[in-house]
Design a protein around this motif. Structure first.
Motif, PDB file in Angstrom:
ATOM      1  N   GLY B   3       0.800  -1.220   0.000  1.00 32.61           N
ATOM      2  CA  GLY B   3       0.000   0.000   0.000  1.00 32.61           C
ATOM      3  C   GLY B   3       0.834   1.271   0.000  1.00 32.61           C
ATOM      4  O   GLY B   3       0.372   2.327  -0.428  1.00 32.61           O
ATOM      5  N   LEU B   4       2.083   1.154   0.488  1.00 31.93           N
ATOM      6  CA  LEU B   4       2.917   2.361   0.607  1.00 31.93           C
ATOM      7  C   LEU B   4       3.640   2.652  -0.699  1.00 31.93           C
ATOM      8  O   LEU B   4       3.969   1.730  -1.447  1.00 31.93           O
ATOM      9  N   PRO B   5       3.906   3.938  -0.982  1.00 35.25           N
ATOM     10  CA  PRO B   5       4.682   4.257  -2.182  1.00 35.25           C
ATOM     11  C   PRO B   5       6.108   3.730  -2.074  1.00 35.25           C
ATOM     12  O   PRO B   5       6.649   3.607  -0.967  1.00 35.25           O
ATOM     13  N   LEU B   6       6.674   3.418  -3.222  1.00 40.77           N
ATOM     14  CA  LEU B   6       7.980   2.753  -3.263  1.00 40.77           C
ATOM     15  C   LEU B   6       9.094   3.465  -2.476  1.00 40.77           C
ATOM     16  O   LEU B   6       9.808   2.808  -1.722  1.00 40.77           O
ATOM     17  N   PRO B   7       9.253   4.794  -2.634  1.00 39.95           N
ATOM     18  CA  PRO B   7      10.365   5.439  -1.897  1.00 39.95           C
ATOM     19  C   PRO B   7      10.259   5.242  -0.390  1.00 39.95           C
ATOM     20  O   PRO B   7      11.266   4.972   0.277  1.00 39.95           O
ATOM     21  N   ILE B   8       9.047   5.339   0.148  1.00 40.75           N
ATOM     22  CA  ILE B   8       8.874   5.164   1.594  1.00 40.75           C
ATOM     23  C   ILE B   8       9.219   3.728   1.982  1.00 40.75           C
ATOM     24  O   ILE B   8       9.911   3.476   2.971  1.00 40.75           O
ATOM     25  N   ARG B   9       8.764   2.782   1.158  1.00 44.61           N
ATOM     26  CA  ARG B   9       9.064   1.387   1.452  1.00 44.61           C
ATOM     27  C   ARG B   9      10.565   1.143   1.453  1.00 44.61           C
ATOM     28  O   ARG B   9      11.092   0.483   2.348  1.00 44.61           O
ATOM     29  N   LEU B  10      11.236   1.675   0.418  1.00 48.20           N
ATOM     30  CA  LEU B  10      12.673   1.432   0.329  1.00 48.20           C
ATOM     31  C   LEU B  10      13.430   2.077   1.481  1.00 48.20           C
ATOM     32  O   LEU B  10      14.362   1.479   2.032  1.00 48.20           O
ATOM     33  N   SER B  11      13.008   3.281   1.890  1.00 47.98           N
ATOM     34  CA  SER B  11      13.707   3.891   3.029  1.00 47.98           C
ATOM     35  C   SER B  11      13.458   3.080   4.289  1.00 47.98           C
ATOM     36  O   SER B  11      14.355   2.932   5.131  1.00 47.98           O
ATOM     37  N   ALA B  12      12.241   2.535   4.424  1.00 47.07           N
ATOM     38  CA  ALA B  12      11.962   1.690   5.592  1.00 47.07           C
ATOM     39  C   ALA B  12      12.871   0.465   5.581  1.00 47.07           C
ATOM     40  O   ALA B  12      13.405   0.071   6.617  1.00 47.07           O
ATOM     41  N   VAL B  13      13.054  -0.129   4.410  1.00 47.24           N
ATOM     42  CA  VAL B  13      13.926  -1.297   4.304  1.00 47.24           C
ATOM     43  C   VAL B  13      15.356  -0.923   4.704  1.00 47.24           C
ATOM     44  O   VAL B  13      16.008  -1.633   5.477  1.00 47.24           O
ATOM     45  N   LEU B  14      15.820   0.221   4.210  1.00 42.11           N
ATOM     46  CA  LEU B  14      17.193   0.645   4.526  1.00 42.11           C
ATOM     47  C   LEU B  14      17.365   0.870   6.022  1.00 42.11           C
ATOM     48  O   LEU B  14      18.364   0.454   6.616  1.00 42.11           O
ATOM     49  N   LEU B  15      16.372   1.512   6.624  1.00 38.39           N
ATOM     50  CA  LEU B  15      16.429   1.757   8.063  1.00 38.39           C
ATOM     51  C   LEU B  15      16.486   0.434   8.829  1.00 38.39           C
ATOM     52  O   LEU B  15      17.290   0.251   9.756  1.00 38.39           O
ATOM     53  N   LEU B  16      15.663  -0.490   8.398  1.00 32.28           N
ATOM     54  CA  LEU B  16      15.604  -1.809   9.013  1.00 32.28           C
ATOM     55  C   LEU B  16      16.965  -2.511   8.935  1.00 32.28           C
ATOM     56  O   LEU B  16      17.462  -3.063   9.918  1.00 32.28           O
ATOM     57  N   LEU B  17      17.564  -2.464   7.747  1.00 36.08           N
ATOM     58  CA  LEU B  17      18.859  -3.114   7.569  1.00 36.08           C
ATOM     59  C   LEU B  17      19.918  -2.447   8.439  1.00 36.08           C
ATOM     60  O   LEU B  17      20.763  -3.121   9.029  1.00 36.08           O
ATOM     61  N   ALA B  18      19.848  -1.120   8.531  1.00 33.99           N
ATOM     62  CA  ALA B  18      20.808  -0.405   9.363  1.00 33.99           C
ATOM     63  C   ALA B  18      20.701  -0.878  10.812  1.00 33.99           C
ATOM     64  O   ALA B  18      21.709  -1.159  11.470  1.00 33.99           O
ATOM     65  N   VAL B  19      19.466  -1.010  11.302  1.00 29.65           N
ATOM     66  CA  VAL B  19      19.260  -1.460  12.677  1.00 29.65           C
ATOM     67  C   VAL B  19      19.787  -2.884  12.862  1.00 29.65           C
ATOM     68  O   VAL B  19      20.459  -3.191  13.844  1.00 29.65           O
ATOM     69  N   ALA B  20      19.498  -3.747  11.871  1.00 30.46           N
ATOM     70  CA  ALA B  20      19.909  -5.144  12.006  1.00 30.46           C
ATOM     71  C   ALA B  20      21.426  -5.287  11.984  1.00 30.46           C
ATOM     72  O   ALA B  20      21.995  -6.107  12.696  1.00 30.46           O
ATOM     73  N   VAL B  21      22.095  -4.490  11.189  1.00 30.21           N
ATOM     74  CA  VAL B  21      23.527  -4.696  10.965  1.00 30.21           C
ATOM     75  C   VAL B  21      24.396  -3.844  11.898  1.00 30.21           C
ATOM     76  O   VAL B  21      25.530  -4.213  12.194  1.00 30.21           O
ATOM     77  N   PHE B  22      23.833  -2.726  12.387  1.00 34.52           N
ATOM     78  CA  PHE B  22      24.682  -1.787  13.131  1.00 34.52           C
ATOM     79  C   PHE B  22      25.493  -2.404  14.278  1.00 34.52           C
ATOM     80  O   PHE B  22      26.710  -2.165  14.346  1.00 34.52           O
ATOM     81  N   PRO B  23      24.900  -3.184  15.186  1.00 31.55           N
ATOM     82  CA  PRO B  23      25.724  -3.723  16.278  1.00 31.55           C
ATOM     83  C   PRO B  23      26.917  -4.551  15.792  1.00 31.55           C
ATOM     84  O   PRO B  23      27.991  -4.490  16.391  1.00 31.55           O
ATOM     85  N   PHE B  24      26.729  -5.296  14.691  1.00 29.50           N
ATOM     86  CA  PHE B  24      27.863  -6.041  14.131  1.00 29.50           C
ATOM     87  C   PHE B  24      28.937  -5.068  13.646  1.00 29.50           C
ATOM     88  O   PHE B  24      30.123  -5.232  13.919  1.00 29.50           O
ATOM     89  N   TYR B  25      28.466  -4.077  12.916  1.00 31.77           N
ATOM     90  CA  TYR B  25      29.394  -3.088  12.377  1.00 31.77           C
ATOM     91  C   TYR B  25      30.131  -2.392  13.518  1.00 31.77           C
ATOM     92  O   TYR B  25      31.341  -2.188  13.468  1.00 31.77           O
ATOM     93  N   TRP B  26      29.393  -2.093  14.571  1.00 28.14           N
ATOM     94  CA  TRP B  26      29.995  -1.362  15.689  1.00 28.14           C
ATOM     95  C   TRP B  26      31.037  -2.197  16.419  1.00 28.14           C
ATOM     96  O   TRP B  26      32.064  -1.699  16.871  1.00 28.14           O
ATOM     97  N   MET B  27      30.754  -3.490  16.497  1.00 27.83           N
ATOM     98  CA  MET B  27      31.708  -4.418  17.095  1.00 27.83           C
ATOM     99  C   MET B  27      33.021  -4.360  16.300  1.00 27.83           C
ATOM    100  O   MET B  27      34.106  -4.272  16.869  1.00 27.83           O
ATOM    101  N   PHE B  28      32.862  -4.395  14.969  1.00 27.17           N
ATOM    102  CA  PHE B  28      34.014  -4.400  14.074  1.00 27.17           C
ATOM    103  C   PHE B  28      34.773  -3.072  14.145  1.00 27.17           C
ATOM    104  O   PHE B  28      36.002  -3.051  14.313  1.00 27.17           O
ATOM    105  N   VAL B  29      34.056  -1.952  14.075  1.00 24.75           N
ATOM    106  CA  VAL B  29      34.700  -0.633  14.114  1.00 24.75           C
ATOM    107  C   VAL B  29      35.444  -0.450  15.428  1.00 24.75           C
ATOM    108  O   VAL B  29      36.587   0.012  15.453  1.00 24.75           O
TER     109      VAL B  29
END
Lengths: 301, 274
Positions: B3-29
């Motif tokens: 139901g949502l327009p594509l740009p909003i959906r894609l930004s939501a996906v990006l935000l989601l991925l950032a949340v999922a990956v950030f702690p791993f990335y932070w461990m590495f950094v």
């Protein structure tokens, strides 16, 4: 050859199912059931960790002590809050993620893989990285808060008001991928034609969800809720390593309480009685869940 | 959410991925941040590539290699034992009707309610009786008690999907019941078997409570216990600790990424569909 013949006839007889079940039956008996009975017995005794074979029968004293103890009642409350929050948030986040990753877009396969990674992370490593993220002065969590204009120099894990929230953030981060994977799989069972015809009839996204998607995935979500409840009731590593149940009992769930009584206060009897209370709660929830889901099934027919 | 327009959906996906990956990335950094900058008021968001020596340091100063080897032994042992114990019971639950089947299924589920922390005490006593305290075998045995129910359930789901006609043909050809499971069913459920193995492996690799309590000698310490020792300990520099966390978590995660497809299909085909 003849020996082969006898085993074969034995294995195709009416005993076959039992012979086949034997490995699991014996294993669970030895490593789950007998230890459980032993814990049950211990809960009626006064037993020190230092002399575990010296058990003094005290009847219901351990239980009486628990239910007259404010700290224990508080830990029941904390457990309830933690468990309910885990179920609601993990399923909410999982459902949102699943719906988001169900519709096709470029790179969806990669996104689906990346999102499930937290589930594969060892809890000890998760505890360690979140401890650092929450660090009062140098943690990135407080840095972000300060960048947003919130002047804070306290570690959420050390403040009674925020510790449970901090634990929940780490927990949800670790477990929401699981619910999203499960819900995503259930979404594949939603009939496409039904969805499309509803859309053609001019139904909004929310109406489609309520009328077409939700009825299909509801049994899965219900079962998922049961699993998350039971796993949250027994989660230990993450909470113990992040706060050890503190500060002043703010994150003291039943399993943490059990562990502290048994291994810090060296009181195996009291620890066992906490374990039994937790087990009764898990059983009661499973029973209620069973009733509810069979009622739904009947209605569905 | 179509139901949502594509740009909003894609930004939501990006935000989601950032949340999922950030702690791993932070461990590495964090592992690749010089000590002087770990305690800066503004954190460093990018790795400092000249700092990779911290990894060699970790192996030199801390018995990380031993920890990882122990974890590997425990995880592999748990995997093999779980599958060996679960295969025939899973077949039995899938194919036969027998008295007590319901109770067996219920007991399998009930084991999911038992917290490890509660069973530690009686299991400690049990292994003590068999002179098995302070061995990796004890850890494998204890872990398997928790993986078996899940593995049985997943395998049962896969066997449910194997058409019985295939087995009937083998039956007529004179194949024994054991032979049928071994030669016909087993190859057909290979992908699910892989999934169940991965789940058992991860359980063994990640497990902490038993490894902490049933084993005391330093040479038998697993990576989870070794790493947990750094929580609240201040003398080891944080970037060293994070480098060990990376060494412990990343192989498992990379392995998981490769087998993820099987795990997801195995879990959803068997266990959780209900």
């Amino acid at each position: 050859m003849s020996a082969g013949k006898t085993t074969e006839s034995l294995l195709t007889s009416r005993w076959t199912p039992y012979v086949f079940m034997a490995p699991v039956f014996l294993y669970l008996l030895l490593f789950d059931f007998i230890p459980l009975v032993k814990e049950f017995y211990l809960s009626f005794t006064s037993t020190s960790l230092l002399t575990p074979s010296v058990n003094k029968w005290v009847g219901l004293d351990n239980y009486r002590e628990l239910f007259s103890n404010r700290d224990f009642l508080h830990s029941l409350w904390i457990t309830a809050v933690y468990t309910i929050a885990c179920v609601v948030l993990a399923i909410g986040a999982g459902l949102g993620t699943a719906l988001l990753l169900d519709a096709p877009f470029l790179g969806r396969a990669v996104a689906r893989t990346l999102v499930t990674l937290p589930w594969a992370a060892p809890p000890v490593a998760v505890a360690l990285i979140f401890t650092w993220i929450y660090n009062a002065q140098y943690g990135v969590f407080n840095y972000v808060q300060r960048s947003l204009g919130i002047e804070t120099f306290e570690n959420w894990l050390d403040t009674p008001d925020h510790a449970l929230t901090a634990i929940l953030i780490a927990t949800i981060w670790q477990i929401f991928p699981f619910s999203s994977v499960v819900i995503l799989a259930a979404l594949q069972g939603v009939p496409k034609e039904l969805r499309e015809s509803a859309a053609l009839d001019g139904a909004g996204a929310f109406d489609i969800f309520r009328a077409v998607v939700w009825p299909t995935i509801r049994p899965t979500v219900m079962l998922l809720a049961l699993f998350i409840t039971i796993w949250s009731l027994r989660r230990f590593d993450l909470i113990w390593l992040l706060t050890q149940g503190g500060p002043i009992g703010a994150t003291n769930t039943l399993v943490i309480d059990l562990y502290r009584r048994a291994f810090v206060y060296r009181d195996l009897g009291a620890g066992a009685s906490v374990g039994m209370v937790g087990l009764c709660i898990a059983f009661a929830i499973t029973l209620v869940h069973h009733r509810l889901s069979s009622r739904y099934e009947l209605k569905g027919r | 959410m179509p139901g949502l327009p594509l740009p909003i959906r894609l930004s939501a996906v990006l935000l989601l991925l950032a949340v999922a990956v950030f702690p791993f990335y932070w461990m590495f950094v964090t592992s690749l941040t010089p000590s002087s900058e770990l305690f800066a008021s503004t954190p460093r968001f990018w790795p400092t590539w000249s700092e990779t020596g911290v990894y060699a340091d970790a192996f030199r100063k801390i018995p990380v290699a031993t920890w990882l080897l122990n974890s590997l032994i425990v995880a592999a042992g748990t995997t093999v034992l779980s599958i060996a114990i679960s295969l025939f019971p899973a077949y039995s639950l899938s194919r036969f009707r027998f008295k007590g089947k319901g109770i067996m299924g219920l007991s399998l589920f009930a084991t999911q309610m038992l917290p490890e922390a509660m069973l530690v005490v009686p299991l400690y006593a049990l292994f003590g009786q068999f002179n098995m305290l302070n061995t990796l075998t004890a850890l494998i045995l204890a872990n398997t008690a928790f993986t078996v129910p899940v593995v049985v359930w997943i395998l049962k789901g896969a066997i449910d999907g194997v058409p019985e006609e295939i087995e009937e043909a083998a039956h007529i050809d004179g194949c024994s019941q054991v032979g049928i499971v071994w030669r016909i069913v087993l190859p057909l459920i290979a992908p699910t078997l892989a999934a169940a193995s991965v789940i058992a492996f991860f359980h063994g690799w990640n497990e902490y409570v038993f490894a902490q309590t049933l084993v005391s000698s330093e040479s038998l310490r697993t990576a989870s216990v070794g790493l947990a020792g750094f929580v609240g300990e201040l003398s080891t520099p944080i970037h060293t600790v994070m480098s060990i966390a990376v060494i412990y978590a990343v192989p498992a995660i990379v392995f998981y990424m490769f087998v993820q497809k099987y795990v997801v299909s195995g879990m959803t085909a068997g266990g959780v569909k209900g």
